[in-house]
Design an enzyme around this catalytic site. Structure first.
Site, PDB file in Angstrom:
ATOM      1  NE  ARG A 104      30.589  20.712  54.283  1.00  0.00           N
ATOM      2  CZ  ARG A 104      30.733  21.102  53.229  1.00  0.00           C
ATOM      3  NH1 ARG A 104      31.445  20.979  52.383  1.00  0.00           N
ATOM      4  NH2 ARG A 104      30.251  22.277  52.883  1.00  0.00           N
ATOM      5  CG  HIS A 131      25.206  23.987  50.381  1.00  0.00           C
ATOM      6  ND1 HIS A 131      25.411  24.089  51.579  1.00  0.00           N
ATOM      7  CD2 HIS A 131      26.482  23.576  49.888  1.00  0.00           C
ATOM      8  CE1 HIS A 131      26.857  24.289  51.865  1.00  0.00           C
ATOM      9  NE2 HIS A 131      27.729  24.093  51.068  1.00  0.00           N
ATOM     10  CD  GLN A 134      27.490  27.980  47.819  1.00  0.00           C
ATOM     11  OE1 GLN A 134      28.434  27.625  48.692  1.00  0.00           O
ATOM     12  NE2 GLN A 134      27.801  28.903  47.344  1.00  0.00           N
ATOM     13  CG  ASP A 225      27.462  21.119  43.164  1.00  0.00           C
ATOM     14  OD1 ASP A 225      28.618  21.255  42.998  1.00  0.00           O
ATOM     15  OD2 ASP A 225      27.137  21.149  43.390  1.00  0.00           O
ATOM     16  CB  CYS A 265      28.342  25.963  44.738  1.00  0.00           C
ATOM     17  SG  CYS A 265      28.442  23.985  44.490  1.00  0.00           S
ATOM     18  NE  ARG A 293      28.620  29.644  51.896  1.00  0.00           N
ATOM     19  CZ  ARG A 293      28.810  27.880  52.349  1.00  0.00           C
ATOM     20  NH1 ARG A 293      29.739  26.948  51.161  1.00  0.00           N
ATOM     21  NH2 ARG A 293      29.301  27.517  53.411  1.00  0.00           N
TER      22      ARG A 293
HETATM   23  N1   CP Z   1      31.024  25.567  48.993  1.00  0.00           N
HETATM   24  C1   CP Z   1      31.676  24.767  49.867  1.00  0.00           C
HETATM   25  O1   CP Z   1      30.090  24.386  50.335  1.00  0.00           O
HETATM   26  O2   CP Z   1      32.042  24.530  49.928  1.00  0.00           O
HETATM   27  P1   CP Z   1      33.214  23.534  50.960  1.00  0.00           P
HETATM   28  O3   CP Z   1      32.556  22.377  50.427  1.00  0.00           O
HETATM   29  O4   CP Z   1      34.694  23.952  50.484  1.00  0.00           O
HETATM   30  O5   CP Z   1      33.016  24.246  52.102  1.00  0.00           O
HETATM   31  N1  NVA Z   2      27.349  19.646  45.380  1.00  0.00           N
HETATM   32  C1  NVA Z   2      28.846  19.129  46.481  1.00  0.00           C
HETATM   33  C2  NVA Z   2      28.750  20.274  47.148  1.00  0.00           C
HETATM   34  C3  NVA Z   2      29.650  20.628  47.521  1.00  0.00           C
HETATM   35  C4  NVA Z   2      30.223  22.096  48.248  1.00  0.00           C
HETATM   36  C5  NVA Z   2      28.832  18.531  47.046  1.00  0.00           C
HETATM   37  O1  NVA Z   2      28.053  17.905  47.812  1.00  0.00           O
HETATM   38  O2  NVA Z   2      30.428  17.804  47.268  1.00  0.00           O
END
Ligand code: CP
Ligand code: NVA
Length: 307
Positions: A104, A131, A134, A225, A265, A293
């Site tokens: 990430r 993502h 997701q 989101d 999400c 997930r």
């Molecule tokens: N939806 C998601 O990826 O959550 P986190 O940011 O907590 O991993």
């Molecule tokens: N769009 C959000 C998703 C978190 C899972 C972010 O990137 O923070």
């Protein structure tokens, strides 16, 4: 599944997605009966997290443990990829220790570079751009709830962000339409739309709206989101103004189908993109979505890491 990595949904064939869904269903059923296949016994997943995470970090770690393997959580403070050493050196060295890497980070290019030099599978656990884990979970969850992916109106209300892009890509790959309402200046870009349309082989896969109510008309699924993704904190005030009105609330649900399902999400910003009443209410499937997930990532890890 032939691909080495999961960098974006574009890496997958429709048949790969079907395979991931089939393995997910099987692993979930077994897990719910109290059995987890130890197919990753002795395998190690390196997990690089340069941004916060709850669902992704915990679900990947639990997934490895349930399948008999192990996960190592590495933050920027631990390895400082790209600063303490070149991304390609990190990729080469980690590949000698672990059987797969989930990452990430901010730039999609970092994940691409990591995957280019890693000899083990690399999984995008979220970047500024995409993502994919997701999106796989989202479509799996929709199929689980409705029993089909056909003839459903899927509507995303909000930012044309990483979550929306991966959702658009998976809809395109599966030949589905995505209806997306975003404020002016926060839409999916024309370049992204034209590339995504090519994946859809002919169908008009993306429909853009500026009015949430127009998009939500007769929706089977309403998805949202955050207005402010990780890394955009400095834009918070401007974004809050731009997105006011782009909220999933009881007014918006009135134009959707009576049995509409609401997705997010997570993490949710209650009172901003979604109201308490809706996320806690009977239309919400967000916690089942979050649970999935785990099951989807178990399938992904089984298919990518056991090679
Ligand atoms: N939806 C998601 O990826 O959550 P986190 O940011 O907590 O991993
Ligand atoms: N769009 C959000 C998703 C978190 C899972 C972010 O990137 O923070």
């Amino acid at each position: 599944m032939k691909c080495k990595d999961l960098i974006t949904i574009a890496d997958l064939l429709p048949s790969d997605i079907e395979e991931i869904f089939n393995v997910t269903r099987e692993l979930k059923e077994w897990h719910n009966k109290g059995y987890d296949e130890k197919c990753l016994s002795g395998k190690i997943l390196g997990m690089i997290f340069e941004k916060s995470s709850m669902r992704t970090r915990v679900s990947f770690e639990v997934a490895m443990a349930q399948l008999g393997g192990h996960a190592i959580y590495l933050t920027q403070t631990d390895i400082n990829l790209g600063k303490r050493e070149a991304v390609k050196d990190g990729a080469r060295v980690l590949s000698r220790y672990v059987n797969g890497i989930a990452i990430r980070t901010f730039a999609q290019e970092t994940i691409q570079e990591l995957a280019r030099y890693a000899t083990v599978p690399v999984i995008n656990a979220l970047s500024d751009s995409f993502h994919p884990c997701q999106a796989l979970t989202d479509l799996y969850t929709i199929k689980e709830k409705f029993g089909t992916l056909s003839n459903l109106k899927i509507v995303f209300v909000g930012d044309g962000n990483n979550v929306a892009r991966s959702l658009a890509q998976i809809c395109a790959k599966l030949g589905l339409r995505l209806h997306i309402a975003s404020p002016k200046g926060y839409e999916l870009t024309p370049d992204f739309i034209s590339k995504t349309k090519q994946m859809a082989e002919g169908i008009e896969t993306i429909h853009l709206y500026q009015e949430p109510k127009e998009a939500a008309e007769k929706a089977n699924i309403l998805y949202t989101d955050t207005w402010i993704s990780m890394g955009q904190e400095a834009e918070a005030e401007t974004r809050k103004k731009a997105f006011s009105g782009f909220q999933i609330n009881s007014e918006l649900l009135k134009v959707a189908k009576d049995d509409v399902k609401v997705m997010h999400c997570l993490p949710a910003h209650r009172g901003e993109e979604i109201t308490d009443e809706i996320i806690d209410g009977t239309h919400s499937i967000v916690y089942d979505q979050a649970e999935n997930r785990l099951h989807v990532e178990k399938a992904l890890l089984k298919l990518l890491l056991r090679k």
